[in-house]
Scaffold this motif. Structure first.
Motif, PDB file in Angstrom:
ATOM      1  N   ASN A 113       1.445  -1.446  -0.044  1.00 23.96           N
ATOM      2  CA  ASN A 113       0.052   0.190   0.055  1.00 23.96           C
ATOM      3  C   ASN A 113       1.402   1.003   0.277  1.00 23.96           C
ATOM      4  OD1 ASN A 113      -1.983   2.248  -0.045  1.00 23.96           O
ATOM      5  ND2 ASN A 113      -2.499   1.102   2.608  1.00 23.96           N
ATOM      6  N   ALA A 114       0.740   1.929  -1.015  1.00 27.05           N
ATOM      7  CA  ALA A 114       2.021   3.161  -1.022  1.00 27.05           C
ATOM      8  C   ALA A 114       1.448   4.468  -0.657  1.00 27.05           C
ATOM      9  CB  ALA A 114       1.915   3.721  -2.669  1.00 27.05           C
ATOM     10  N   ALA A 115      -0.315   4.527   0.528  1.00 26.47           N
ATOM     11  CA  ALA A 115      -0.522   4.937   1.133  1.00 26.47           C
ATOM     12  C   ALA A 115       0.100   4.998   2.729  1.00 26.47           C
ATOM     13  CB  ALA A 115      -1.494   5.234   1.121  1.00 26.47           C
ATOM     14  N   ALA A 116       1.035   4.422   3.078  1.00 29.12           N
ATOM     15  CA  ALA A 116       2.119   4.003   4.520  1.00 29.12           C
ATOM     16  C   ALA A 116       3.029   4.055   4.430  1.00 29.12           C
ATOM     17  CB  ALA A 116       0.626   2.663   5.156  1.00 29.12           C
ATOM     18  N   CYS A 117       3.651   4.116   5.184  1.00 27.76           N
ATOM     19  CA  CYS A 117       5.160   3.999   6.149  1.00 27.76           C
ATOM     20  C   CYS A 117       5.179   4.735   7.172  1.00 27.76           C
ATOM     21  CB  CYS A 117       5.510   5.807   5.113  1.00 27.76           C
ATOM     22  SG  CYS A 117       7.602   5.673   5.109  1.00 27.76           S
ATOM     23  N   GLU A 118       5.901   3.432   7.524  1.00 29.73           N
ATOM     24  CA  GLU A 118       6.030   3.701   9.058  1.00 29.73           C
ATOM     25  C   GLU A 118       7.507   2.910   9.434  1.00 29.73           C
ATOM     26  OE1 GLU A 118       3.239   1.224  10.975  1.00 29.73           O
ATOM     27  OE2 GLU A 118       3.806   1.668  12.765  1.00 29.73           O
ATOM     28  N   GLY A 119       8.234   3.429  10.667  1.00 29.98           N
ATOM     29  CA  GLY A 119       9.676   2.606  11.696  1.00 29.98           C
ATOM     30  C   GLY A 119       9.962   3.343  12.356  1.00 29.98           C
ATOM     31  N   ARG A 120      11.007   3.234  12.738  1.00 32.33           N
ATOM     32  CA  ARG A 120      11.655   3.643  13.439  1.00 32.33           C
ATOM     33  C   ARG A 120      12.844   4.060  13.586  1.00 32.33           C
ATOM     34  NH1 ARG A 120      12.141   1.111  20.045  1.00 32.33           N
ATOM     35  NH2 ARG A 120      13.566   3.007  20.673  1.00 32.33           N
ATOM     36  N   ASP A 121      13.556   5.160  14.041  1.00 26.01           N
ATOM     37  CA  ASP A 121      14.959   5.968  14.130  1.00 26.01           C
ATOM     38  C   ASP A 121      15.192   5.983  15.773  1.00 26.01           C
ATOM     39  OD1 ASP A 121      17.240   7.319  13.174  1.00 26.01           O
ATOM     40  OD2 ASP A 121      16.089   7.848  11.890  1.00 26.01           O
ATOM     41  N   ALA A 122      15.962   5.933  16.215  1.00 19.07           N
ATOM     42  CA  ALA A 122      16.835   6.017  17.358  1.00 19.07           C
ATOM     43  C   ALA A 122      15.236   6.066  18.598  1.00 19.07           C
ATOM     44  CB  ALA A 122      17.328   7.371  17.241  1.00 19.07           C
ATOM     45  N   ALA A 123      14.808   6.947  19.167  1.00 19.26           N
ATOM     46  CA  ALA A 123      14.130   6.716  19.676  1.00 19.26           C
ATOM     47  C   ALA A 123      12.559   7.738  19.345  1.00 19.26           C
ATOM     48  CB  ALA A 123      14.090   7.649  20.879  1.00 19.26           C
ATOM     49  N   VAL A 124      12.641   7.914  17.406  1.00 15.88           N
ATOM     50  CA  VAL A 124      11.677   7.878  16.855  1.00 15.88           C
ATOM     51  C   VAL A 124      10.590   6.990  16.517  1.00 15.88           C
ATOM     52  CG1 VAL A 124      10.676  10.303  15.959  1.00 15.88           C
ATOM     53  CG2 VAL A 124      12.746  10.673  17.306  1.00 15.88           C
ATOM     54  N   HIS A 125       9.378   6.998  16.617  1.00 19.31           N
ATOM     55  CA  HIS A 125       8.666   5.979  16.122  1.00 19.31           C
ATOM     56  C   HIS A 125       7.385   7.390  14.898  1.00 19.31           C
ATOM     57  CE1 HIS A 125       4.596   4.143  14.369  1.00 19.31           C
ATOM     58  NE2 HIS A 125       5.637   3.309  14.362  1.00 19.31           N
ATOM     59  N   PHE A 126       7.991   6.892  13.749  1.00 16.61           N
ATOM     60  CA  PHE A 126       7.475   8.509  12.544  1.00 16.61           C
ATOM     61  C   PHE A 126       6.103   6.517  11.393  1.00 16.61           C
ATOM     62  CE2 PHE A 126      10.784   6.099  10.446  1.00 16.61           C
ATOM     63  CZ  PHE A 126      10.433   5.591   9.854  1.00 16.61           C
ATOM     64  N   GLU A 129      -8.694  12.526   1.723  1.00 10.20           N
ATOM     65  CA  GLU A 129     -10.075  12.945   2.030  1.00 10.20           C
ATOM     66  C   GLU A 129      -8.994  14.095   2.935  1.00 10.20           C
ATOM     67  OE1 GLU A 129     -13.243  12.927  -0.467  1.00 10.20           O
ATOM     68  OE2 GLU A 129     -12.085  11.513  -0.912  1.00 10.20           O
ATOM     69  N   PRO A 130      -9.715  14.863   2.476  1.00 10.00           N
ATOM     70  CA  PRO A 130     -10.311  15.708   2.025  1.00 10.00           C
ATOM     71  C   PRO A 130      -9.951  15.773   0.802  1.00 10.00           C
ATOM     72  CG  PRO A 130      -9.901  16.947   3.820  1.00 10.00           C
ATOM     73  CD  PRO A 130      -9.722  15.983   4.226  1.00 10.00           C
ATOM     74  N   GLU A 131      -8.194  16.295   0.908  1.00 12.06           N
ATOM     75  CA  GLU A 131      -7.466  16.982   0.109  1.00 12.06           C
ATOM     76  C   GLU A 131      -6.658  15.958  -0.022  1.00 12.06           C
ATOM     77  OE1 GLU A 131      -7.893  21.809  -0.135  1.00 12.06           O
ATOM     78  OE2 GLU A 131      -7.425  21.321   1.770  1.00 12.06           O
ATOM     79  N   THR A 132      -5.935  15.945  -0.984  1.00 11.74           N
ATOM     80  CA  THR A 132      -4.656  15.170  -0.687  1.00 11.74           C
ATOM     81  C   THR A 132      -3.269  15.593   0.126  1.00 11.74           C
ATOM     82  OG1 THR A 132      -4.932  14.468  -3.170  1.00 11.74           O
ATOM     83  CG2 THR A 132      -2.983  14.016  -2.960  1.00 11.74           C
ATOM     84  N   GLY A 133      -2.958  14.735   0.783  1.00 13.67           N
ATOM     85  CA  GLY A 133      -1.990  15.317   1.528  1.00 13.67           C
ATOM     86  C   GLY A 133      -0.873  14.336   2.572  1.00 13.67           C
ATOM     87  N   LEU A 134       0.192  14.448   3.048  1.00  9.43           N
ATOM     88  CA  LEU A 134       1.214  13.906   3.680  1.00  9.43           C
ATOM     89  C   LEU A 134       0.231  14.089   5.210  1.00  9.43           C
ATOM     90  CD1 LEU A 134       4.547  12.588   2.467  1.00  9.43           C
ATOM     91  CD2 LEU A 134       3.620  13.779   5.184  1.00  9.43           C
ATOM     92  N   SER A 135       0.191  13.204   5.919  1.00  8.28           N
ATOM     93  CA  SER A 135       0.221  13.319   7.514  1.00  8.28           C
ATOM     94  C   SER A 135       1.296  12.260   8.248  1.00  8.28           C
ATOM     95  CB  SER A 135      -0.792  13.101   7.714  1.00  8.28           C
ATOM     96  OG  SER A 135      -2.025  13.501   7.682  1.00  8.28           O
ATOM     97  N   MET A 136       2.270  12.907   8.955  1.00 12.43           N
ATOM     98  CA  MET A 136       2.883  12.885   9.941  1.00 12.43           C
ATOM     99  C   MET A 136       2.641  12.522  10.973  1.00 12.43           C
ATOM    100  SD  MET A 136       5.930  10.806   9.742  1.00 12.43           S
ATOM    101  CE  MET A 136       7.201  11.205   8.458  1.00 12.43           C
ATOM    102  N   THR A 137       3.313  11.519  11.567  1.00 15.03           N
ATOM    103  CA  THR A 137       3.114  11.178  13.569  1.00 15.03           C
ATOM    104  C   THR A 137       4.610  11.108  13.715  1.00 15.03           C
ATOM    105  OG1 THR A 137       0.905  10.933  12.873  1.00 15.03           O
ATOM    106  CG2 THR A 137       1.581  10.602  15.097  1.00 15.03           C
ATOM    107  N   LEU A 138       5.519  11.584  14.954  1.00 13.77           N
ATOM    108  CA  LEU A 138       6.318  11.120  15.326  1.00 13.77           C
ATOM    109  C   LEU A 138       6.016  11.298  16.797  1.00 13.77           C
ATOM    110  CD1 LEU A 138       8.901  13.873  13.637  1.00 13.77           C
ATOM    111  CD2 LEU A 138       8.323  11.951  12.809  1.00 13.77           C
ATOM    112  N   ASP A 139       6.844   9.842  17.475  1.00  9.08           N
ATOM    113  CA  ASP A 139       6.263   9.198  18.800  1.00  9.08           C
ATOM    114  C   ASP A 139       7.362   9.714  19.732  1.00  9.08           C
ATOM    115  OD1 ASP A 139       3.028  10.090  19.331  1.00  9.08           O
ATOM    116  OD2 ASP A 139       2.431   7.853  17.770  1.00  9.08           O
ATOM    117  N   GLY A 140       7.474   9.953  20.565  1.00  2.00           N
ATOM    118  CA  GLY A 140       9.074   9.411  21.414  1.00  2.00           C
ATOM    119  C   GLY A 140       8.642   8.689  21.811  1.00  2.00           C
TER     120      GLY A 140
END
Length: 193
Positions: free
Chosen positions: A158-171, A178-189
């Protein structure tokens, strides 16, 4: 009239000379077959999600180097679902850092127990470029990250999802339609093991 004719002749001569400089040499060889297209992270530093981290995770609110204002978030909650995470989110008064070549429409720093625990950013992308931008960015992020196998499979299927971990950050990034085309990024410590 004579000056105008002379100007036209000079421009025509200049263009002819320029065209002569652009003629291919007879010694040039034909180009070889094109290399297979591979999504690569653009050289633009805004394609690295690290630009969104303006303060280390775990920082207290007063240590964030920007003026912030509190934002109230409303969540739709299923009756059987667990309560949303406690915490307070803030938006920066100054423009957010540029991300994937755009200024985010939404940029939030969320604190849990008075410590920075989450960063959320959303950028609108042109429909024509959205998939290519997301694929290039994700390929770069995964190159330097430890992605869980399930996340790598999700990216491949699914080219609409990307997830991983870099050091102490999960992205966790999503390409939203919907409603518009956009990229949403969530970074969690994440706590170190």
């Amino acid at each position: 009239m004579r000056e105008r004719s002379l100007s036209v002749l000079l421009v025509a001569a200049w263009l002819a000379a320029l065209a002569g400089c652009q003629t291919p040499s007879s010694r040039e060889t034909a180009p070889g077959p094109a290399a297979p297209a591979e999504a690569q992270m653009p050289a633009d530093p805004s394609f690295d999600w690290h630009v969104l981290v303006i303060a280390p995770f775990g920082s207290v609110l007063k240590d964030v180097p920007r003026t912030l204002h509190e934002v109230l978030l409303f969540h739709d909650q299923d009756p059987g679902a667990a309560a949303p995470e406690d915490g307070e989110c803030y938006a920066a008064d100054a423009p957010a850092p540029q991300f994937v070549g755009h200024i985010p429409d939404e940029y939030l720093l969320c604190f849990k127990q008075d410590r920075l625990s989450r960063i959320q950013a959303t950028v609108r992308l042109p429909e024509s470029d959205a998939v290519a931008v997301f694929a290039a960015a994700c390929a770069g992020w995964l190159k330097s990250a430890a992605a869980p196998p399930a996340a790598q499979n999700a990216v491949a299927e699914n080219a609409a999802a990307c997830e991983g971990r870099d050091a102490a950050v999960h992205f966790n990034a999503r390409l939203e339609r919907e409603p518009e085309t956009g990229l949403s990024m969530t970074l969690d410590g994440v706590a170190e093991p």
